[in-house]
Every structure is written in C-alpha cells, then in structure tokens.
Scaffold this motif. Structure first.
Motif, PDB file in Angstrom:
ATOM      1  N   GLN A  37      -3.381  -6.928  -7.888  1.00 21.93           N
ATOM      2  CA  GLN A  37      -4.483  -6.999  -6.942  1.00 21.93           C
ATOM      3  C   GLN A  37      -5.693  -6.237  -7.456  1.00 21.93           C
ATOM      4  OE1 GLN A  37      -4.235  -8.948  -4.270  1.00 21.93           O
ATOM      5  NE2 GLN A  37      -2.150  -9.414  -4.898  1.00 21.93           N
ATOM      6  N   LYS A  38      -6.885  -6.583  -6.930  1.00 20.46           N
ATOM      7  CA  LYS A  38      -8.131  -5.944  -7.324  1.00 20.46           C
ATOM      8  C   LYS A  38      -8.375  -4.636  -6.565  1.00 20.46           C
ATOM      9  CE  LYS A  38      -9.415  -9.240 -10.121  1.00 20.46           C
ATOM     10  NZ  LYS A  38      -9.502  -9.022 -11.577  1.00 20.46           N
ATOM     11  N   GLU A  39      -7.706  -4.475  -5.410  1.00 18.66           N
ATOM     12  CA  GLU A  39      -7.986  -3.318  -4.575  1.00 18.66           C
ATOM     13  C   GLU A  39      -7.469  -2.038  -5.240  1.00 18.66           C
ATOM     14  OE1 GLU A  39      -7.001  -4.019  -0.371  1.00 18.66           O
ATOM     15  OE2 GLU A  39      -6.435  -6.008  -1.071  1.00 18.66           O
ATOM     16  N   ILE A  91       6.154  -2.730  -5.901  1.00 22.20           N
ATOM     17  CA  ILE A  91       6.092  -3.586  -7.089  1.00 22.20           C
ATOM     18  C   ILE A  91       6.411  -5.025  -6.728  1.00 22.20           C
ATOM     19  CG2 ILE A  91       7.205  -4.070  -9.303  1.00 22.20           C
ATOM     20  CD1 ILE A  91       7.547  -0.999  -9.597  1.00 22.20           C
ATOM     21  N   GLU A  92       7.396  -5.201  -5.839  1.00 22.40           N
ATOM     22  CA  GLU A  92       7.801  -6.553  -5.431  1.00 22.40           C
ATOM     23  C   GLU A  92       6.688  -7.314  -4.709  1.00 22.40           C
ATOM     24  OE1 GLU A  92      11.281  -5.916  -3.136  1.00 22.40           O
ATOM     25  OE2 GLU A  92      12.536  -5.403  -4.865  1.00 22.40           O
ATOM     26  N   TYR A 103       0.812  -1.216   0.000  1.00 26.15           N
ATOM     27  CA  TYR A 103       0.000   0.000   0.000  1.00 26.15           C
ATOM     28  C   TYR A 103       0.849   1.272   0.000  1.00 26.15           C
ATOM     29  CZ  TYR A 103      -3.804  -3.162   1.233  1.00 26.15           C
ATOM     30  OH  TYR A 103      -4.727  -4.176   1.237  1.00 26.15           O
ATOM     31  N   ALA A 104       2.152   1.132   0.086  1.00 22.43           N
ATOM     32  CA  ALA A 104       3.033   2.297   0.142  1.00 22.43           C
ATOM     33  C   ALA A 104       3.166   2.926  -1.245  1.00 22.43           C
ATOM     34  CB  ALA A 104       4.396   1.887   0.682  1.00 22.43           C
ATOM     35  N   PRO A 105       3.451   4.229  -1.327  1.00 22.38           N
ATOM     36  CA  PRO A 105       3.734   5.141  -0.225  1.00 22.38           C
ATOM     37  C   PRO A 105       2.465   5.632   0.470  1.00 22.38           C
ATOM     38  CG  PRO A 105       3.884   6.322  -2.299  1.00 22.38           C
ATOM     39  CD  PRO A 105       3.646   4.880  -2.647  1.00 22.38           C
ATOM     40  N   PHE A 106       2.553   5.762   1.792  1.00 22.06           N
ATOM     41  CA  PHE A 106       1.464   6.316   2.580  1.00 22.06           C
ATOM     42  C   PHE A 106       1.640   7.830   2.658  1.00 22.06           C
ATOM     43  CE2 PHE A 106       2.064   1.990   4.228  1.00 22.06           C
ATOM     44  CZ  PHE A 106       0.767   1.502   4.099  1.00 22.06           C
ATOM     45  N   ILE A 107       0.575   8.564   2.387  1.00 28.41           N
ATOM     46  CA  ILE A 107       0.631  10.017   2.480  1.00 28.41           C
ATOM     47  C   ILE A 107      -0.519  10.500   3.360  1.00 28.41           C
ATOM     48  CG2 ILE A 107       1.702  10.252   0.222  1.00 28.41           C
ATOM     49  CD1 ILE A 107      -0.992  11.098  -0.880  1.00 28.41           C
ATOM     50  N   TYR A 158      14.306  11.567  -4.159  1.00 27.49           N
ATOM     51  CA  TYR A 158      14.035  10.719  -5.330  1.00 27.49           C
ATOM     52  C   TYR A 158      14.427   9.265  -5.080  1.00 27.49           C
ATOM     53  CZ  TYR A 158      14.270   8.745 -10.005  1.00 27.49           C
ATOM     54  OH  TYR A 158      14.102   7.943 -11.099  1.00 27.49           O
ATOM     55  N   ASP A 159      15.615   9.037  -4.546  1.00 27.05           N
ATOM     56  CA  ASP A 159      16.078   7.665  -4.319  1.00 27.05           C
ATOM     57  C   ASP A 159      15.192   6.929  -3.319  1.00 27.05           C
ATOM     58  OD1 ASP A 159      18.166   7.943  -6.094  1.00 27.05           O
ATOM     59  OD2 ASP A 159      19.596   8.595  -4.561  1.00 27.05           O
ATOM     60  N   GLU A 160      14.760   7.632  -2.293  1.00 24.44           N
ATOM     61  CA  GLU A 160      13.894   7.007  -1.284  1.00 24.44           C
ATOM     62  C   GLU A 160      12.519   6.677  -1.871  1.00 24.44           C
ATOM     63  OE1 GLU A 160      15.925   9.186   2.610  1.00 24.44           O
ATOM     64  OE2 GLU A 160      14.427  10.213   1.382  1.00 24.44           O
ATOM     65  N   LEU A 161      12.009   7.566  -2.731  1.00 22.96           N
ATOM     66  CA  LEU A 161      10.755   7.280  -3.425  1.00 22.96           C
ATOM     67  C   LEU A 161      10.899   6.045  -4.307  1.00 22.96           C
ATOM     68  CD1 LEU A 161       9.482  10.796  -4.560  1.00 22.96           C
ATOM     69  CD2 LEU A 161       8.292   9.205  -3.061  1.00 22.96           C
ATOM     70  N   GLN A 162      12.024   5.935  -4.994  1.00 26.27           N
ATOM     71  CA  GLN A 162      12.264   4.796  -5.862  1.00 26.27           C
ATOM     72  C   GLN A 162      12.290   3.501  -5.054  1.00 26.27           C
ATOM     73  OE1 GLN A 162      12.620   5.231  -9.350  1.00 26.27           O
ATOM     74  NE2 GLN A 162      12.177   3.057  -9.250  1.00 26.27           N
ATOM     75  N   THR A 163      12.888   3.544  -3.888  1.00 31.36           N
ATOM     76  CA  THR A 163      12.926   2.364  -3.015  1.00 31.36           C
ATOM     77  C   THR A 163      11.522   1.948  -2.594  1.00 31.36           C
ATOM     78  OG1 THR A 163      15.122   2.960  -2.166  1.00 31.36           O
ATOM     79  CG2 THR A 163      13.792   1.462  -0.819  1.00 31.36           C
ATOM     80  N   ILE A 164      10.701   2.928  -2.210  1.00 30.59           N
ATOM     81  CA  ILE A 164       9.325   2.629  -1.800  1.00 30.59           C
ATOM     82  C   ILE A 164       8.550   1.997  -2.947  1.00 30.59           C
ATOM     83  CG2 ILE A 164       7.121   3.654  -1.100  1.00 30.59           C
ATOM     84  CD1 ILE A 164       8.729   5.816   0.364  1.00 30.59           C
TER      85      ILE A 164
END
Length: 271
Positions: A191-193, A184-185, A143-147, A173-179
C-alpha cells in the motif's frame, strides 16, 4: 433516500439483537451481534460503568490488536461464575465526547463506533428503564499493531496491548508475531499509505521487547549460551545474539542517507 432507509433498518436490527441479548444474556445471543456487525470475533469486554479515558483506551487498543470486538457499558460480569448482569448506566455519554476522550490516546487509523441502547419500562417490562452503550471496534489488521499516541504522556504506557482471556495486557513475543503475520496477510506492504511517526513508534515498541544483553549474577549461576561476555565483581553480562545488529539510531541514519540519495536522484531527473 435509500441509504437513509438502509441505515435506519440496520440500526433497528442491531437494536433488536441487542435487546434480545439484554433480556436473555447468553453467549449465543451475544455472538449474533458480533457476527453480524464485526465478523468472526470473540473479543468482548463488559463494563458496569464508564471508566477513565486512559484505561478505556487501553482496552480499545487491545481489542483492536486482537481481531476487533466490542465493549459493552452497563453490563457487569461475575468473575467466579461468568454470569452476565445487565445493570444499565445512570446516563448516556455523548458519542462525540467519547470520541474526543479516546482520540488523545489512540491513533486515527483505529476506528470505533459508539451506539446507544435505551429502554422504557412500558415497552420493555423485562428490562425496565435502563440505558446501555456499546463501543464497536472493527478489525483493521492492515494498520496493526495499534499503540498509544506519543502525546498520551504518562497516562498510558507506550506498549502494544492485546486481549488475553478477559484481560487487556502487554503483548508477548508470540502475540506480536501473530499481529505482524496478520498485517502481512493484508498485503499492507504494497500500500501507498505510510505514517512516519506511527511507524517509528511501532519500531521502538518492538525494540522494547528484546534486550541487547543478559546479566547473570553470581548469586544465581546457570549456563546461558551467548557469545560475547563481560565480567564484573557481581556477575557476567552476555550479548544477546538475537538482538538486531542495527540500532534504531543506526537505522534512522541509514534511512536519512537513503532519502537524501533518492531526493538527489529525483532532482537530477527533473533538471
């Protein structure tokens, strides 16, 4: 009956583990709690007392975006030495009140649990009459990223927060890419949600991290390798070639057309 016994035993084990940490506040004892309750995570925040809901929500969001962790209320940490001091708090917050206080700011997909830890001087002379509370935040990468919720108003910025060291900060940017890679993993895309408001809020937050143009003032000349330029008397603006060709408005308009086409197709099939 068996479930009740299992939950009671689990809570008793957690209480014992936390007691061991409070009596001997070492990193090793803290890791035992984290590993058994949240898995492999190092995200811990110490608060000597309860803070206001918007600021606390920011820490919860940051930890949730950084593989989960916990916030311990009633424990102080000296910045210079890293020493942990179990001070306790004057009274316990009702976990229901904590939930109500935080839910204004965090999405419903973000789960957390509040546990109370109370001690008496008779039973625990080393600790004395002290009270502690812990917010456990599991890792929900799918469900990330949570805002923050858009209803939060001006109390908390509509940004993506992460833990960087011992601070909760806006993700780079790098931290966003990690999230996003972690999401994706988890095979979330299969998923349907799907929550339209949440997805659009995340899209806007991502767009906020990239500029459509760069501006170079004549007072600070240096070369920028961009394509299209526009000059004025103060400097030059350069189009950012990495900025998405499609704006959010264009994306929404295209999505509406695609949705209309899908509905028309369904109507033809049904008739």
């Amino acid at each position: 009956m068996q479930n009740i016994q299992t939950k009671t035993a689990t809570h008793r084990t957690l209480h014992d583990e936390f007691t061991t940490f409070i009596e001997t506040p070492t990193k090793e004892n803290l890791q035992v709690i984290l590993r058994k309750n949240l898995g492999e995570t190092n995200q811990i925040d110490f608060k000597s007392e309860w803070i206001d809901w918007p600021k606390l929500a920011q820490h919860v969001l940051a930890i949730a975006n950084t593989q989960g962790g916990m916030i311990i209320v009633g424990v102080d940490q000296i910045k210079d030495t890293g020493e942990v001091i179990p001070k306790g708090i004057p009274k316990l917050h009702d976990p229901v009140d904590v939930d109500h206080g935080l839910r204004k700011y965090i999405p419903h997909q973000l789960h957390f649990n509040v546990e109370n830890f109370t001690y008496t001087e008779e039973a625990y002379p080393k600790i004395g009459d002290k009270l502690f509370q812990v917010i456990f935040i599991p890792d929900r990468a799918r469900y990330a990223p949570f805002i923050p919720n858009k209803e939060s108003g001006d109390d908390i910025r509509l940004q993506i927060y992460v833990r960087r060291g011992t601070a909760s900060v806006i993700a780079n940017y790098d931290e966003l890419q990690t999230i996003l890679n972690r999401r994706i993993e988890t095979e979330y895309s299969s998923q349907k949600e799907f929550n339209l408001e949440q997805e659009m809020a995340e899209l806007r937050a991502l767009y906020a991290h990239i500029k459509p143009t760069f501006y170079l003032s004549y007072a600070d000349q240096h070369w920028i390798d961009m394509q299209d330029t526009k000059d004025d008397e103060f400097g030059t603006s350069y189009d950012n070639t990495y900025y998405p060709e499609e704006s959010i408005d264009e994306f929404v308009a295209a999505a509406i057309q695609a949705k209309k086409a899908r509905i028309r197709q369904l109507l033809r099939v049904s008739t």
